[in-house]
Design an enzyme around this catalytic site. Sequence first.
Site, PDB file in Angstrom:
ATOM      1  N   ALA A  12       5.508  -0.285   4.661  1.00 13.26           N
ATOM      2  CA  ALA A  12       5.304  -1.656   5.113  1.00 13.26           C
ATOM      3  C   ALA A  12       3.828  -1.787   5.475  1.00 13.26           C
ATOM      4  O   ALA A  12       3.160  -0.783   5.762  1.00 13.26           O
ATOM      5  CB  ALA A  12       6.177  -1.930   6.325  1.00 13.26           C
ATOM      6  N   GLU A  33       7.275   6.930   9.977  1.00  9.98           N
ATOM      7  CA  GLU A  33       7.267   5.895  11.019  1.00  9.98           C
ATOM      8  C   GLU A  33       7.021   6.450  12.420  1.00  9.98           C
ATOM      9  O   GLU A  33       6.416   5.789  13.264  1.00  9.98           O
ATOM     10  CB  GLU A  33       8.583   5.104  11.008  1.00  9.98           C
ATOM     11  CG  GLU A  33       8.713   4.108   9.866  1.00  9.98           C
ATOM     12  CD  GLU A  33       9.260   4.706   8.581  1.00  9.98           C
ATOM     13  OE1 GLU A  33       9.342   5.943   8.461  1.00  9.98           O
ATOM     14  OE2 GLU A  33       9.610   3.918   7.675  1.00  9.98           O
ATOM     15  N   GLY A  39       8.576   2.191   4.078  1.00  9.54           N
ATOM     16  CA  GLY A  39       9.291   1.182   3.299  1.00  9.54           C
ATOM     17  C   GLY A  39       9.303   1.489   1.809  1.00  9.54           C
ATOM     18  O   GLY A  39      10.198   1.048   1.080  1.00  9.54           O
ATOM     19  N   GLU A  90      12.078   3.895   1.389  1.00 10.21           N
ATOM     20  CA  GLU A  90      13.315   3.117   1.575  1.00 10.21           C
ATOM     21  C   GLU A  90      13.613   2.229   0.361  1.00 10.21           C
ATOM     22  O   GLU A  90      14.765   2.050  -0.016  1.00 10.21           O
ATOM     23  CB  GLU A  90      13.209   2.282   2.851  1.00 10.21           C
ATOM     24  CG  GLU A  90      13.233   3.156   4.097  1.00 10.21           C
ATOM     25  CD  GLU A  90      12.820   2.426   5.354  1.00 10.21           C
ATOM     26  OE1 GLU A  90      11.690   1.884   5.382  1.00 10.21           O
ATOM     27  OE2 GLU A  90      13.611   2.377   6.309  1.00 10.21           O
TER      28      GLU A  90
HETATM   29  N1  COA Z   1      -0.210  -0.598   5.314  1.00 12.65           N
HETATM   30  C1  COA Z   1      -1.412  -1.211   5.182  1.00 12.65           C
HETATM   31  N2  COA Z   1      -2.431  -0.688   4.522  1.00 12.65           N
HETATM   32  C2  COA Z   1      -2.271   0.506   3.960  1.00 12.65           C
HETATM   33  C3  COA Z   1      -1.055   1.216   4.045  1.00 12.65           C
HETATM   34  C4  COA Z   1       0.001   0.609   4.758  1.00 12.65           C
HETATM   35  N3  COA Z   1       1.194   1.184   4.882  1.00 12.65           N
HETATM   36  N4  COA Z   1      -1.184   2.392   3.409  1.00 12.65           N
HETATM   37  C5  COA Z   1      -2.429   2.411   2.915  1.00 12.65           C
HETATM   38  N5  COA Z   1      -3.085   1.279   3.242  1.00 12.65           N
HETATM   39  C6  COA Z   1      -4.457   0.899   2.894  1.00 12.65           C
HETATM   40  C7  COA Z   1      -5.479   1.633   3.752  1.00 12.65           C
HETATM   41  O1  COA Z   1      -5.641   1.002   5.004  1.00 12.65           O
HETATM   42  C8  COA Z   1      -6.701   1.511   2.867  1.00 12.65           C
HETATM   43  O2  COA Z   1      -7.219   0.210   2.991  1.00 12.65           O
HETATM   44  P1  COA Z   1      -8.819  -0.030   3.208  1.00 12.65           P
HETATM   45  O3  COA Z   1      -9.443   0.570   1.977  1.00 12.65           O
HETATM   46  O4  COA Z   1      -8.954  -1.520   3.279  1.00 12.65           O
HETATM   47  O5  COA Z   1      -9.188   0.712   4.450  1.00 12.65           O
HETATM   48  C9  COA Z   1      -6.130   1.635   1.474  1.00 12.65           C
HETATM   49  O6  COA Z   1      -4.755   1.284   1.585  1.00 12.65           O
HETATM   50  C10 COA Z   1      -6.228   3.027   0.888  1.00 12.65           C
HETATM   51  O7  COA Z   1      -5.587   3.922   1.787  1.00 12.65           O
HETATM   52  P2  COA Z   1      -6.299   5.236   2.396  1.00 12.65           P
HETATM   53  O8  COA Z   1      -5.633   5.555   3.686  1.00 12.65           O
HETATM   54  O9  COA Z   1      -7.781   5.057   2.400  1.00 12.65           O
HETATM   55  O10 COA Z   1      -5.904   6.306   1.261  1.00 12.65           O
HETATM   56  P3  COA Z   1      -5.779   7.881   1.458  1.00 12.65           P
HETATM   57  O11 COA Z   1      -5.663   8.429   0.082  1.00 12.65           O
HETATM   58  O12 COA Z   1      -6.858   8.392   2.330  1.00 12.65           O
HETATM   59  O13 COA Z   1      -4.393   8.113   2.227  1.00 12.65           O
HETATM   60  C11 COA Z   1      -2.035   7.726   2.692  1.00 12.65           C
HETATM   61  C12 COA Z   1      -3.179   7.778   1.616  1.00 12.65           C
HETATM   62  C13 COA Z   1      -0.805   7.198   2.008  1.00 12.65           C
HETATM   63  C14 COA Z   1      -1.803   9.152   3.218  1.00 12.65           C
HETATM   64  C15 COA Z   1      -2.481   6.811   3.842  1.00 12.65           C
HETATM   65  O14 COA Z   1      -2.924   5.579   3.307  1.00 12.65           O
HETATM   66  C16 COA Z   1      -1.379   6.511   4.819  1.00 12.65           C
HETATM   67  O15 COA Z   1      -1.046   7.349   5.641  1.00 12.65           O
HETATM   68  N6  COA Z   1      -0.808   5.270   4.770  1.00 12.65           N
HETATM   69  C17 COA Z   1       0.193   4.827   5.698  1.00 12.65           C
HETATM   70  C18 COA Z   1       1.526   5.432   5.366  1.00 12.65           C
HETATM   71  C19 COA Z   1       2.549   4.987   6.384  1.00 12.65           C
HETATM   72  O16 COA Z   1       2.511   5.314   7.549  1.00 12.65           O
HETATM   73  N7  COA Z   1       3.540   4.249   5.894  1.00 12.65           N
HETATM   74  C20 COA Z   1       4.662   3.841   6.663  1.00 12.65           C
HETATM   75  C21 COA Z   1       4.493   2.506   7.230  1.00 12.65           C
HETATM   76  S1  COA Z   1       6.006   2.062   8.062  1.00 12.65           S
END
Ligand code: COA
Length: 259
Positions: free
Chosen positions: A66, A134, A111, A114
């Site tokens: 999400a 989460e 999400g 999910e």
């Molecule tokens: N919601 C909003 N934005 C998200 C996102 C999310 N769930 N997951 C990634 N993004 C965005 C990042 O903020 C970043 O945006 P920006 O360039 O404007 O800063 C972009 O996507 C790229 O992500 P980034 O974190 O730079 O890539 P990465 O390769 O370093 O890491 C992940 C990849 C997936 C490990 C990391 O993005 C992450 O942990 N995301 C969240 C996962 C999460 O907790 N999901 C559950 C939500 S309930």
Amino acid sequence: MDYKNILFEEKKSIAIVTINRPEKLNALNYQTMVELKDVFEKIKNSETVKVVIITGAGEKAFVAGADISELNKLDVVSGKEFAEFGQAVFTGIEKLGKPVIAAVNGFALGGGCELSLACTIRLASENAKFGQPEVNLGIIPGYGGTQRLARLINSGRALEYILTGNMMNAEEAYRIGLVNHVYTQENLLEEAEKLAMKIISKGQVAIKMSLNAVNSVDELSENEGLNYEASLFAVCCGTEDFKEGTSAFLEKRKPEFKS
Ligand code: COA
């Protein structure tokens, strides 16, 4: 409805839905969820679409969860609405009445995991990573993850992932039965389409009845489930497909299903 965050394509009775916010790793913001709800309603009512493939744009993510910038604003009241809306969208996918293949081409977190769980069959690319992170945000999975992951991989395994937020790679996801097959990223969509075409080649009443029967497994007792199976079996026996399928076998030819 014009879609901003998803792509929709229909070819040979396959609908391909692509979550298309690669710059945010296809994170599901509210707009994307509204679009998903709309497209799956259209697919449900479509007379031409028989199988759906859902995937993410780009090479990095299926869906990274999400949208955390929206999650951050939730309170107790809007949090409940948020979870209920997401659950309704995903349950709509689970109960679509048509097979939905998740082609998981990268991160499937929160999400995103999910969403894949609500699909009928999961295929993954070698770089796919699944997880319910989460707890890192001080919340729990709210789009069905606590229920569907526990059912699919058992509650002990599901709790390990939900309590630690650890990610699981494609190999592990395959080993524990979360995904059916792992392919190279290059081949993933092609393999998903092959699987879709195979399903499409069968009698579609039997496909629908199979989905109904297997999807009832968590809702019915064994006796009720067996009764339901017998009723659905009977429905199939009344179809042209049944006559064609059995006759074709006996006449040593390929069946030509009309449904
Ligand atoms: N919601 C909003 N934005 C998200 C996102 C999310 N769930 N997951 C990634 N993004 C965005 C990042 O903020 C970043 O945006 P920006 O360039 O404007 O800063 C972009 O996507 C790229 O992500 P980034 O974190 O730079 O890539 P990465 O390769 O370093 O890491 C992940 C990849 C997936 C490990 C990391 O993005 C992450 O942990 N995301 C969240 C996962 C999460 O907790 N999901 C559950 C939500 S309930």
